[in-house]
Design a protein around this motif. Structure first.
Motif, PDB file in Angstrom:
ATOM      1  N   SER A   1       0.846  -1.200   0.000  1.00 44.64           N
ATOM      2  CA  SER A   1       0.000   0.000   0.000  1.00 44.64           C
ATOM      3  C   SER A   1       0.880   1.249   0.000  1.00 44.64           C
ATOM      4  O   SER A   1       2.077   1.187   0.275  1.00 44.64           O
ATOM      5  CB  SER A   1      -0.928   0.003   1.217  1.00 44.64           C
TER       6      SER A   1
ATOM      7  N   ARG B   1      -5.123  -8.276   8.968  1.00 44.98           N
ATOM      8  CA  ARG B   1      -5.001  -7.241   7.943  1.00 44.98           C
ATOM      9  C   ARG B   1      -3.629  -7.208   7.300  1.00 44.98           C
ATOM     10  O   ARG B   1      -3.492  -6.828   6.139  1.00 44.98           O
ATOM     11  CB  ARG B   1      -5.346  -5.874   8.561  1.00 44.98           C
ATOM     12  N   ASP B   2      -2.610  -7.580   8.054  1.00 44.14           N
ATOM     13  CA  ASP B   2      -1.242  -7.561   7.534  1.00 44.14           C
ATOM     14  C   ASP B   2      -0.436  -8.662   8.230  1.00 44.14           C
ATOM     15  O   ASP B   2       0.174  -8.434   9.272  1.00 44.14           O
ATOM     16  CB  ASP B   2      -0.603  -6.191   7.782  1.00 44.14           C
TER      17      ASP B   2
ATOM     18  N   LYS C   1     -11.476  -4.702   6.063  1.00 46.40           N
ATOM     19  CA  LYS C   1     -10.494  -3.949   5.276  1.00 46.40           C
ATOM     20  C   LYS C   1     -10.731  -4.156   3.788  1.00 46.40           C
ATOM     21  O   LYS C   1     -11.081  -5.250   3.338  1.00 46.40           O
ATOM     22  CB  LYS C   1      -9.079  -4.416   5.639  1.00 46.40           C
TER      23      LYS C   1
ATOM     24  N   THR D   1      -9.655  -5.076   0.294  1.00 45.22           N
ATOM     25  CA  THR D   1      -8.576  -5.910  -0.261  1.00 45.22           C
ATOM     26  C   THR D   1      -8.653  -6.003  -1.782  1.00 45.22           C
ATOM     27  O   THR D   1      -7.743  -6.560  -2.403  1.00 45.22           O
ATOM     28  CB  THR D   1      -8.620  -7.325   0.325  1.00 45.22           C
ATOM     29  N   LYS D   2      -9.724  -5.491  -2.370  1.00 48.36           N
ATOM     30  CA  LYS D   2      -9.900  -5.590  -3.820  1.00 48.36           C
ATOM     31  C   LYS D   2      -9.977  -4.208  -4.446  1.00 48.36           C
ATOM     32  O   LYS D   2     -10.619  -3.305  -3.892  1.00 48.36           O
ATOM     33  CB  LYS D   2     -11.184  -6.364  -4.146  1.00 48.36           C
TER      34      LYS D   2
END
Length: 554
Positions: free
Chosen positions: A124, A264-265, A436, A438-439
């Motif tokens: 990101s 998320r990560d 979150k 993601t796409k």
């Protein structure tokens, strides 16, 4: 006689049976619409709607090509629609066929453009570089505020400001015998803005100290959602690192937060300091450790610098607040066109505020890329509205007094205009708060319509910049994502220049097309993403942050 091409009124969709006044039209005015002369039966204020034909009680009212209400009493031809003669109504919805074909806009003007952002290890890119200091529970709010007082000005992240000089003037007037009337009529001299201390960390945009009233004492689902939201902020591309204060015994445990961060990560590598007061002992020891560890973290992240990134790395949140009767025909369609450009370039946009999608569920569910996505959207809408109705206030109660005063008579009228922010691209994903993004593409995020709660959630989902339309004016901002305030009309832009960044009133006045305004806005967005331009909410320090308690909030 007034003709439609004089831009005094507008039919939004060819199937609509009401027209929108673009300016104040007095009773008796004769307007020409598609060869028909309509004499206005009432004064029609700008932004309000009047009927093309007479309506009987129970007749449907259509705007934007959809059902937005029904007449609760007979309405004469040319009659203004009001809360007294119209009530909310919207079409039902069901699983339909996929309608994902769409006309992509010409993106050649932006195909090779980039912005200067902060590249993160998860791929990101941030439009800013902030350090977060946050509490896991409301018990730590005081300690958060203590750290804020100690650090902001000393590290050069805030200018001395306030209204101390004005207070001194008021005290002086009291002491010299001035009356209450004289004090109320006094012309106070504004406090001169102080000079900021030298900024110690040049590549850090700021330290953001968040407060909230959650983390314990409520439901476990609320505290879990809070941990998910805070994880969204910690892993956000605009955040370089974070300090977290925990009491220790609250529902929102540090372990839950860490699990949400990993969701998320999985390879999270930002500096993160979690300090627990009940383990450390005294308050002073907690604060000393927080100061030292935060300062050390700032030294580390100050080494990061902006580098070029494609526009596909932008994730833009689409919001509205203080909406008016022009929102759905100027600012919101401009955002919709910009959204389609960004989606065509491979970027992401997030359309939230589910109570303001009431009446357009069929269109949006049909635009979902597959049936499971469509079913998720429909289920979230039905569940949310049912919960609201069970508590005595369904989606129909969403419009505020200000909305109604400026022409948004029913929730369906408000919603049909609000949905225009999402453009015409397929719905790539439907997210439940606090999931979150993601796409790439258009994402629908379940949030309330409440401005700050929704903006807080959209940023938590990953939006690194927010476009926020308003017809009445609102100072809403966010701690970590720049919020660009977009006016629907020029009067507002001129009246509140301290909070409005961009004017779409030019569309109403015929000076720009929706496409031209969207191109101008995207150029502005790039300058904000570069860090070259600071929106008014950033300049004002408008750091609004309100987590959503999953009860009813419209």
């Amino acid at each position: 006689m007034v003709e439609e091409d004089k831009r005094t009124f507008l039919q939004i969709h060819h199937s609509d049976n009401v027209l929108v006044a673009l300016t104040d039209l007095p009773a008796g005015t004769v307007v020409e619409h598609e060869g028909k002369s309509i004499t206005l039966a009432n004064n029609v204020a700008g932004k309000h709607k009047f009927t093309i034909n007479a309506l009987a009680e129970g007749d449907e009212i259509h705007m934007y090509g959809v059902l937005v209400g029904k007449a609760s009493e007979p309405i004469v031809e040319g009659g203004v629609i009001t809360t007294e003669n119209v009530h909310h109504a919207a079409d039902g919805f069901k699983l339909g066929s996929r309608k994902t074909e769409w006309k992509r806009p010409d993106v050649s003007a932006f195909a090779n453009k980039t912005f200067m952002g902060y590249h993160r290890s998860d791929g990101s890119v941030g439009t800013a570089n902030y350090w977060l200091v946050i509490p896991l529970v409301f018990c730590e709010n005081r300690n958060i505020n203590t750290l804020k007082s100690a650090m902001l000005e000393k590290l050069g992240f805030a200018k001395p400001r306030g209204y101390e000089n004005e207070v001194d003037q008021l005290v002086s007037m009291l002491q010299t015998g001035k009356s209450v009337e004289e004090i109320l009529q006094a012309d106070l001299q504004m406090t001169p803005e102080g000079n900021a201390a030298k900024k110690i960390f040049a590549n850090v945009d700021g330290i953001k100290f968040l407060n909230h009233d959650m983390g314990c004492g409520g439901t476990r689902s609320d505290s879990d959602a809070l941990c998910g939201l805070l994880a969204g902020y910690i892993t956000h591309p605009n955040v370089a690192g974070a300090t977290v204060l925990s009491l220790g015994c609250q529902h929102a445990q540090a372990s839950i937060l860490q699990d949400e961060i990993k969701k998320r990560d999985p390879n999270f590598d930002k500096p993160l300091m979690i300090l627990e007061q009940q383990k450390l002992g005294t308050e002073s020891r907690l604060l000393h450790e927080a100061l030292k560890q935060t300062f050390a973290g700032l030294i580390q992240v100050n080494q990061q610098q902006r580098e070029p990134a494609p526009l596909s790395k932008l994730n833009i949140g689409l919001e509205c607040g203080g909406s008016d009767g022009f929102s759905g025909i100027s600012a919101n369609p401009v955002l919709g066109y910009l959204s389609d450009i960004l989606v065509s370039l491979g970027g992401s946009v997030v359309l939230a505020e589910f109570p303001e999608l009431c009446g357009v569920e069929q269109e949006l569910s049909d635009r979902c890329v597959d049936e499971p996505t469509a079913l998720k959207f429909m289920d979230l809408m039905r569940t949310y509205n049912a919960k609201a109705e069970a508590d005595g206030s369904g989606f129909y109660a969403n419009p505020s007094p200000g909305n109604i005063r400026d022409g948004l008579i029913t929730d369906a009228i408000k919603s049909a205009g609000a949905a225009k922010k999402g453009g015409s691209s397929p719905v790539a994903a439907v997210l439940d708060y606090p999931e979150k993004v993601t796409k790439p593409g258009l994402n629908l995020l379940c949030t309330p319509g409440s401005d700050v709660e929704s903006t807080t959630a959209v940023v938590g989902s990953g939006s690194n910049l927010v476009l926020f339309t308003t017809g009445l004016g609102t100072p809403t901002g966010n701690p970590i994502a720049p919020v660009v305030k977009v006016s629907t009309n020029t009067k507002l832009y001129n009246r509140m220049p301290d909070i409005i960044d961009f004017n779409c009133g030019t569309v109403i006045e015929g000076e720009e097309s929706i496409e031209q305004s969207a191109h101008r806005m995207l150029d502005y967005v790039i300058s904000v993403a570069n860090g070259e331009v600071k929106p008014k909410a950033v300049q004002l320090g408008q750091d609004d942050f309100i987590p959503w308690k999953r009860g009813v909030s419209l």
